[in-house]
Enzyme design. Sequence first.
Site, short mmCIF file in Angstrom:
data_model
loop_
_atom_site.label_atom_id
_atom_site.label_comp_id
_atom_site.label_asym_id
_atom_site.label_seq_id
_atom_site.Cartn_x
_atom_site.Cartn_y
_atom_site.Cartn_z
CG ASP A 1 36.50 52.11 48.90
OD1 ASP A 1 37.26 51.20 49.24
OD2 ASP A 1 35.57 51.93 48.09
CD GLU B 1 37.59 45.88 46.62
OE1 GLU B 1 36.54 45.30 46.94
OE2 GLU B 1 37.61 47.08 46.27
CD GLU B 2 37.14 50.20 44.77
OE1 GLU B 2 36.09 49.72 44.33
OE2 GLU B 2 37.23 50.76 45.87
#
Length: 430
Positions: free
Chosen positions: A166, A200-201
């Site tokens: 990820d 994004e996280e």
Amino acid sequence: MKLPLLPACLLGGSAAFASSLQKPLSNGLSADTRPVHIPSAATGGSPGYRDALLSLHKQLIEISSVSGNENAVGTFLVEYLTERNFHAQLEFIPPSSNSSSSTSSVDADDAKPRFNVLAWPGAKRNPDPKLLVSSHIDTVPPFIPYSSSDPEPNADTVISGRGSVDAKAAVAAQVIAVLELLEAQKVKGKDVMLLFVVGEEVDGDGMRYFSATLDELEPPPRFEAAIFGEPTEGKLACGHKGLVGCEVYARGHAGHSGYPWLGKSATEVLMRGLVKVLDTDLGSSERFGNTTVNIGRIEGGVAANVIPEKAHADIVLRVAIGPQDGSESGGQIVKERLWETLKSVDDEAFEMNCHNIYGAVDCDCEVSGFENITVNYGTDVPNLKGNHTRYLYGPGSILVAHGPDEAIKVKELEQAVEDYKKLVLHVLGN
Ligand SMILES: *[C@@H]1O[C@H](CO)[C@@H](O)[C@H](O)[C@H]1NC(C)=O
Ligand SMILES: *[C@@H]1O[C@H](CO)[C@@H](O)[C@H](O)[C@H]1NC(C)=O
Ligand SMILES: *[C@@H]1O[C@H](CO)[C@@H](O)[C@H](O)[C@H]1NC(C)=O
Ligand SMILES: *[C@@H]1O[C@H](CO)[C@@H](O)[C@H](O)[C@H]1NC(C)=O
């Protein structure tokens, strides 16, 4: 997928647990048992791009890029792409916006400027690239170094490290797939654009910024389709759940614990309210199952012998119903049901503050040659506004993605290169 006021773990992280409970739409084959169709592997060899793929994947993982600290990995990617005849545009995220660093573990003062990497083949950007290929270059903390189970990699070699799944697996596979297609002249450079975003996280500030400033690019690109890279076990996601993150406050009256009838316990009201929420159907759908509730943090009172005056909880709901956006979105409906449920327990004790509300997100999963899946985690898909077909696909499993054992097999990475090629060709109609 994320909101500024909630820590990353509530957003990206809590997704993993529900995923295994998601009723699969596919035929139930796991990624491990699925045959891997790589043309050159069929003859017993490895694909010609194996070394390039593994080398890119390794270099990406070796550069720490915890959200808020993506400068170095962005710089690397720009060099990598420009050496391969891409033109790269750095899109700096203004620090004044609620940047990831304000909520991540990274000290904003130490962080270098953060930027999205936008890149296209050749020097001149086509005003109308048909396809955007995108993933994210930040990771969750902590940094975990790269390691590989074999000095001489083979298809079953396991590669581990933070971001190995990820989403550096997706980034590496996307880049190699596009390079392969360009080299084989199966796609035209003008038809495709790459976008690798930061943040994004945490709160998706990279993709939000890209989306908000799209019209300021000269000329503004219009995409027919976008491919988003997140771990989907090598399957095409039909979509993912929506989200509502809320702080729930309960207020009572303090008093001596020996005389509970003279006060009102805020923690008791909060507990009764939250239990009712857990027992209430907040919305379900065939595709996404039930809306689920995570009571992530709970706090209240001051001492064992004092009736608590105040209590609060931080909760995240994973929304199983649509539509994605608007005042009538699945997220708004679930928020309203949450509020009604709390009020049914006590109609004056509660207050609530919710953020980043959106309903279930649909993606196109009807492409021949792909199994499908639905996932419970959030992504940048809803953060890119516009009218385009959306695909969500990536190698590796979300179940290991944010954990200490994040890892992926070489054959999964190689399958992803083949699958991204297939998806790109599907979109570009070749
Ligand atoms: C997902 O795959 C299953 C099994 O192949 C299929 O029956 C179903 O129609 C697919 N769903 C969508 C939305 O394409
Ligand atoms: C930034 O965050 C603050 C709270 O931390 C919030 O009040 C404000 O609305 C946010 N601003 C933007 C532009 O999101
Ligand atoms: C969804 O919730 C209903 C109750 O509202 C329950 O009966 C059902 O088992 C739940 N489904 C799953 C998959 O958890
Ligand atoms: C989105 O694009 C499709 C196909 O190009 C078109 O049919 C549809 O009307 C568009 N929708 C909106 C809201 O612009």
